[in-house]
Write a protein that holds these residues in place. Structure first.
Motif, short mmCIF file in Angstrom:
data_model
loop_
_atom_site.label_atom_id
_atom_site.label_comp_id
_atom_site.label_asym_id
_atom_site.label_seq_id
_atom_site.Cartn_x
_atom_site.Cartn_y
_atom_site.Cartn_z
N GLU A 162 4.61 -0.90 8.45
CA GLU A 162 3.67 -0.24 7.82
C GLU A 162 2.21 -0.66 8.82
O GLU A 162 1.88 0.25 8.79
CB GLU A 162 3.81 -1.59 6.62
CG GLU A 162 2.68 -0.69 5.46
CD GLU A 162 2.70 -0.76 3.67
OE1 GLU A 162 1.64 -1.20 3.55
OE2 GLU A 162 3.29 -2.05 3.70
N GLU A 314 -9.42 2.72 2.73
CA GLU A 314 -8.51 1.88 2.26
C GLU A 314 -7.29 1.22 3.18
O GLU A 314 -6.51 0.69 3.30
CB GLU A 314 -7.62 3.65 1.26
CG GLU A 314 -5.52 2.85 0.63
CD GLU A 314 -5.93 4.30 0.03
OE1 GLU A 314 -4.29 4.44 -0.44
OE2 GLU A 314 -6.21 5.35 0.44
N ASN A 315 -7.20 2.04 4.36
CA ASN A 315 -6.12 1.85 5.12
C ASN A 315 -6.49 0.26 5.95
O ASN A 315 -5.69 0.25 5.67
CB ASN A 315 -6.35 3.06 6.77
CG ASN A 315 -5.32 2.16 7.71
OD1 ASN A 315 -5.75 1.52 7.71
ND2 ASN A 315 -5.22 3.71 8.71
N ARG A 317 -7.95 -1.95 4.25
CA ARG A 317 -7.72 -2.99 3.85
C ARG A 317 -6.75 -3.22 3.04
O ARG A 317 -6.26 -4.33 2.80
CB ARG A 317 -8.65 -2.21 1.93
CG ARG A 317 -8.58 -3.38 0.72
CD ARG A 317 -9.74 -4.75 1.02
NE ARG A 317 -9.97 -5.21 0.20
CZ ARG A 317 -10.84 -5.16 -0.86
NH1 ARG A 317 -11.32 -4.54 -1.44
NH2 ARG A 317 -10.21 -6.22 -1.64
N ARG A 318 -5.92 -2.26 3.42
CA ARG A 318 -4.57 -2.21 3.45
C ARG A 318 -3.86 -3.21 5.03
O ARG A 318 -3.60 -4.45 4.72
CB ARG A 318 -3.44 -1.36 3.09
CG ARG A 318 -2.36 -1.49 3.63
CD ARG A 318 -1.46 -2.56 2.27
NE ARG A 318 0.22 -2.45 2.45
CZ ARG A 318 0.05 -3.30 1.71
NH1 ARG A 318 -0.28 -4.05 1.03
NH2 ARG A 318 1.80 -3.96 1.67
N ARG A 319 -3.99 -3.27 5.87
CA ARG A 319 -4.26 -3.66 6.83
C ARG A 319 -4.61 -5.00 7.39
O ARG A 319 -3.51 -6.19 7.27
CB ARG A 319 -5.04 -2.70 8.40
CG ARG A 319 -3.83 -1.90 8.94
CD ARG A 319 -4.62 -0.98 10.17
NE ARG A 319 -3.92 -2.11 11.20
CZ ARG A 319 -4.97 -2.02 12.36
NH1 ARG A 319 -6.02 -1.53 12.30
NH2 ARG A 319 -4.61 -2.91 13.33
N ASP A 321 -4.43 -6.83 3.91
CA ASP A 321 -4.01 -7.45 3.08
C ASP A 321 -3.28 -7.56 3.70
O ASP A 321 -2.07 -8.81 3.15
CB ASP A 321 -3.29 -5.91 1.85
CG ASP A 321 -4.64 -6.53 1.14
OD1 ASP A 321 -5.35 -6.97 1.16
OD2 ASP A 321 -4.28 -5.25 0.08
#
Length: 347
Positions: A162, A314-315, A317-319, A321
């Motif tokens: 991911e 969004e990208n 924030r996901r990285r 996390d």
């Protein structure tokens, strides 16, 4: 069939060693106390006569009945096989009872003696059942640990996949926007556009060859951000004020291209062609914390604006996390015409 690994061999050896210690403890104590080999041999025979049945039942359950029956939910067949195995391994006791009238050497036993005999046989059979349960319990414990480890390994692989996918989104994303900037510049100042292409080449070289690791030196990231900001400023006019502050250590490492999407969003939504605009970007180190902040004027784009794909926040924030779970703080506010975002990382 599962391939036998080194850890499986060590597990078998460890269990065998425990059983040998149990079975040799009494003979060894006998030898140390009597120094008599005959007594020691007799002691071993007695121990083996008692322990060979639990020994066989344990390993049969651990390596055969447990994996192929119990854990495949064939419970009735598992119980039947265990009962058959226990009866087979303890057949001498059963034979004594069934053929007691045909054994000449068999002494006459009173009712109380038979009660004691049956009680002993029952307790011994119960011990065999307990040994089978212990084998299944140990096997279950090991199996649960293996499953958890497999899940962790799969999770790690999925996380890496991911992260690679998220980073692959970043590279073409900033390339798309930078090319848009240079395309606009070619109509105004071809010489500056040529210089910008050379600068973009350096950015691509870093993005393609220097960011393949999980973390990269912070100085390389700072240089990349400086060059990227310089390219983004090409499309700004004199009404746009861009300030930057970079104050970080030499030995720190962070995830590559972590803040680029946020810088891109600042230029995308913070710059107006006919109104005063301001962008203030800061990256500071405070002991074991890395603080990124960006303040910019907020001029939302309409749906017709195709200068970006909208994946930036969004990208990022996901990285965060995935790579800095429970080790980062995220602040995001909009006050009047000023948009503020701040990220604090525990490195």
């Amino acid at each position: 069939m599962k391939k036998i690994e080194r850890k499986d061999i060590w597990l078998f050896v460890a269990q065998l060693a425990v059983w040998l210690i149990i079975m040799l403890a009494l003979p060894l104590a006998t030898f140390l106390s009597t120094q008599d080999f005959h007594s020691t041999k007799t002691s071993f025979r007695v121990v083996w006569g008692i322990m060979h049945s639990p020994f066989v039942i344990y390993f049969t359950n651990f390596y055969i009945l447990g994996p192929f029956l119990f854990f495949k939910r064939r419970f009735w067949l598992f119980v039947f096989c265990n009962l058959a195995l226990i009866l087979f391994m303890n057949f001498p006791f059963i034979y004594v009872f069934l053929a007691r009238d045909r054994i000449p050497e068999m002494p006459e036993m009173s009712p109380n003696m038979w009660i004691g005999f049956f009680s002993g046989v029952f307790m011994f059979l119960l011990l065999n059942c307990v040994i089978a349960a212990i084998a299944i319990g140990i096997r279950h414990f090991i199996r649960v640990r293996q499953i958890k480890q497999q899940l962790q390994d799969e999770k790690a692989k999925n996380t890496e996949a991911e992260l690679a996918w998220l980073k692959s989104q970043i590279n073409p994303h900033f390339l798309f926007n930078t090319l848009n900037n240079i395309s606009s510049l070619t109509q105004i100042n071809p010489d500056a556009a040529q210089d910008a292409i050379a600068q973009l080449s350096d950015l691509l070289r870093y993005a393609m060859y220097e960011t393949n690791k999980k973390t990269v030196p912070i100085q390389g990231e700072v240089e990349f951000m400086r060059n990227y900001i310089a390219l983004m400023e090409l499309r700004c006019n004199e009404k746009t004020e861009v300030t930057t502050t970079f104050d970080v250590g030499q030995n720190m490492e962070i995830a590559p291209l972590l803040f680029i999407s946020l810088i891109e969003n600042a230029f995308k939504h913070g710059v107006s062609s006919n109104r005063p605009s301001k962008i203030d970007i800061n990256l500071l180190q405070n002991d074991d914390e890395l603080v990124f902040s960006c303040d910019n004027t907020n001029y939302p784009k309409d749906d017709a604006d195709r200068s970006g794909s909208g994946i930036g926040l969004e990208n990022t924030r996901r990285r965060l996390d995935l790579m800095y779970a429970n080790r980062y703080k995220w602040e995001q506010t909009l006050e009047g015409e000023m948009y503020h975002i701040k990220i604090i990382l525990k490195i």
